[in-house]
Design a protein around this motif. Structure first.
Motif, PDB file in Angstrom:
ATOM      1  N   UNK A  70      39.716  41.796  34.367  1.00 10.25           N
ATOM      2  CA  UNK A  70      39.973  43.125  33.637  1.00 10.25           C
ATOM      3  C   UNK A  70      41.276  43.271  33.263  1.00 10.25           C
ATOM      4  N   UNK A  71      41.595  44.188  32.292  1.00 11.54           N
ATOM      5  CA  UNK A  71      42.899  44.368  31.563  1.00 11.54           C
ATOM      6  C   UNK A  71      44.280  44.375  32.299  1.00 11.54           C
ATOM      7  N   UNK A  72      44.047  45.174  33.540  1.00 11.67           N
ATOM      8  CA  UNK A  72      45.203  45.206  34.522  1.00 11.67           C
ATOM      9  C   UNK A  72      45.250  44.280  35.682  1.00 11.67           C
ATOM     10  N   UNK A  73      44.202  43.426  35.520  1.00 11.00           N
ATOM     11  CA  UNK A  73      44.365  42.207  36.556  1.00 11.00           C
ATOM     12  C   UNK A  73      45.848  41.695  37.012  1.00 11.00           C
ATOM     13  N   UNK A  74      46.013  41.328  38.287  1.00 10.39           N
ATOM     14  CA  UNK A  74      47.356  40.599  38.453  1.00 10.39           C
ATOM     15  C   UNK A  74      47.343  39.229  37.755  1.00 10.39           C
ATOM     16  N   UNK A  75      48.453  38.789  37.385  1.00  6.07           N
ATOM     17  CA  UNK A  75      48.634  37.558  36.779  1.00  6.07           C
ATOM     18  C   UNK A  75      47.653  36.495  37.374  1.00  6.07           C
ATOM     19  N   UNK A  76      47.788  36.191  38.640  1.00  2.79           N
ATOM     20  CA  UNK A  76      47.134  34.881  39.047  1.00  2.79           C
ATOM     21  C   UNK A  76      45.585  35.170  39.244  1.00  2.79           C
TER      22      UNK A  76
END
Lengths: 286, 286
Positions: free
Chosen positions: A109-115
């Motif tokens: 999802x767009x706001x997902x954390x990078x890892x």
């Protein structure tokens, strides 16, 4: 007596001392709350969805009933653990065939954390998600004489052609055969007013309008019962259900175009099989 | 006499000695073939699309007419350069308002080379593509008294809320005002049997079925003419067109779920404006 469900085809399984869901054999399914935010998110979704007045009754029936949470002895022996109490979707079925389809060309999802974003993206590109808009996460096909249930590793390696063939094999009377699937049950399972296609189209109409939730990494569970009645095997009770809501986000006034796109792609595959069960030109194109 | 088109709102422009498209003022638009594979791909698409018998006539009218290629003196003074000969979509319009909407939550295709994939992915996440399933690439709104045309940099910074507001401003009689858009022309442009929504729904029906092409990084160009007739300003000739086919791939029997999802999202935005031009709750949710 709680025990691991017989017909679970994807996700963590409560076998060999691992944490997984349990069923009570009389209609309830207990899903352990997952660690980190996922468990809390899934509980928040079920709570919000249950009390959301804008969900049409017909649409609500596509989701497992939710009956709160309960502390239960975890299947991995780690002691008491909170579980979601849900309807057991396969209660009362004798020989269920089940396929778990993870919907959406992207699971992040767009706001997902990078890892998390990197991990999802790599899987979406490696699997059929990016190409087809969905991927198979697991399946079993129950025949009178045999059960076909590919291993987790086999499922992970499915390419577009495999997916196309498996959607045909899922409704064939010789699922374990290596021959071209016969699609003997295509019209009984996929077709008709109560069939899989009709149910998917109902869901589609809702997804074209609803801006309440975005379902990332959720699955459509398609199942039917290979009931062995006196007048021969007759597949019935074709069912479409949505499951796995650890990554559902607020829709914020925007439709879930990612889920909808994948759903439309799946609908096209199913329609093709119904239109001409013998035509494999679609399969050959892949 | 060839000259740069007046109403081009996105893409490379043939001004200040740069390479860009030209128009002849009597109905034709000359687009220089882009370098690397893009020019060849776009030419291949137009060639294949023109001779594809499975394209319904109504759908064909959403695409610019294609009239081959021609070697022309390039606008950057570099000498002869091959150009695609296309219909000039704005020929004969006096005061066209135009918006270029790049459709799809991702602009990269599964087989894209790694560096192109990274570049697209970064833009999709930074712009509204990932969130809304589309982004604005450029626009101009022509009013009797003024023209509103945000700069390339402004357009690049549009967030979800901006997009929602701009789709309302695009059909307002005070486009350059900073007040809440009045949506005075919403029903004339977006509504009706010949309006933008009806055209988008026609396209959607085709995208639910067609498995011939996958349109990555293509745009929907929405336009109308602010004709200043005797009985006052009356927006007319609302048009939906598809453009930019440098990254169209063979559909291989799978629907274009990425384009379809974005198109459905755009349709929902336009429907919301039509349903209640004064209701900005959708905008506030973003």
């Amino acid at each position: 007596m709680l025990k691991p469900p017989e017909h679970q085809v994807a996700g963590h399984q409560a076998r060999d001392g691992r944490l997984g869901p349990l069923v009570d054999g009389s209609g309830l399914f207990y899903k352990p709350l997952q660690s980190d935010d996922r468990g809390a998110n899934e509980l928040a979704f079920y709570t919000s969805f249950s009390s959301e007045p804008r969900i049409p009754t017909r649409i609500r029936s596509f989701f497992p009933g939710f009956h709160g949470t309960q502390l239960l002895r975890a299947s991995d022996g780690s002691g008491l653990h909170p579980h979601l109490i849900l309807d057991d979707l396969f209660a009362g079925l004798r020989l269920p065939s089940v396929i778990d389809l993870k919907i959406g060309s992207r699971t992040w999802f767009p706001s997902a954390p990078e890892d998390y974003f990197r991990k999802c993206l790599a899987k979406d590109r490696k699997s059929t998600s990016a190409l087809l808009g969905f991927r198979i996460s697991g399946l079993q096909v129950n025949d009178e004489d045999c059960k076909w249930r590919p291993s987790h590793d086999e499922v992970r390696r499915f390419n577009a052609k495999d997916v196309c063939r498996i959607l045909r094999r899922f409704v064939s009377s010789d699922p374990a055969s290596e021959c071209e699937p016969n699609c003997a049950f295509a019209s009984a399972v996929y077709g008709g007013a109560e069939g899989v296609l009709a149910q998917l189209l109902e869901l589609k109409a809702w997804f074209e309008e609803q801006t309440l939730f975005h379902f990332y990494s959720a699955s459509i569970l398609v199942s039917y019962d290979n009931d062995d009645s006196e007048d021969g095997r007759r597949p019935n009770r074709a069912r479409v259900r949505l499951v796995d809501f650890a990554h559902v986000l607020d829709g914020n006034g925007v439709i879930d175009h990612n889920f909808l796109g994948g759903l439309c792609s799946l609908i096209k595959f199913i329609s093709n099989i119904l239109k001409d069960p013998d035509d494999i030109s679609n399969l050959n194109a892949l």
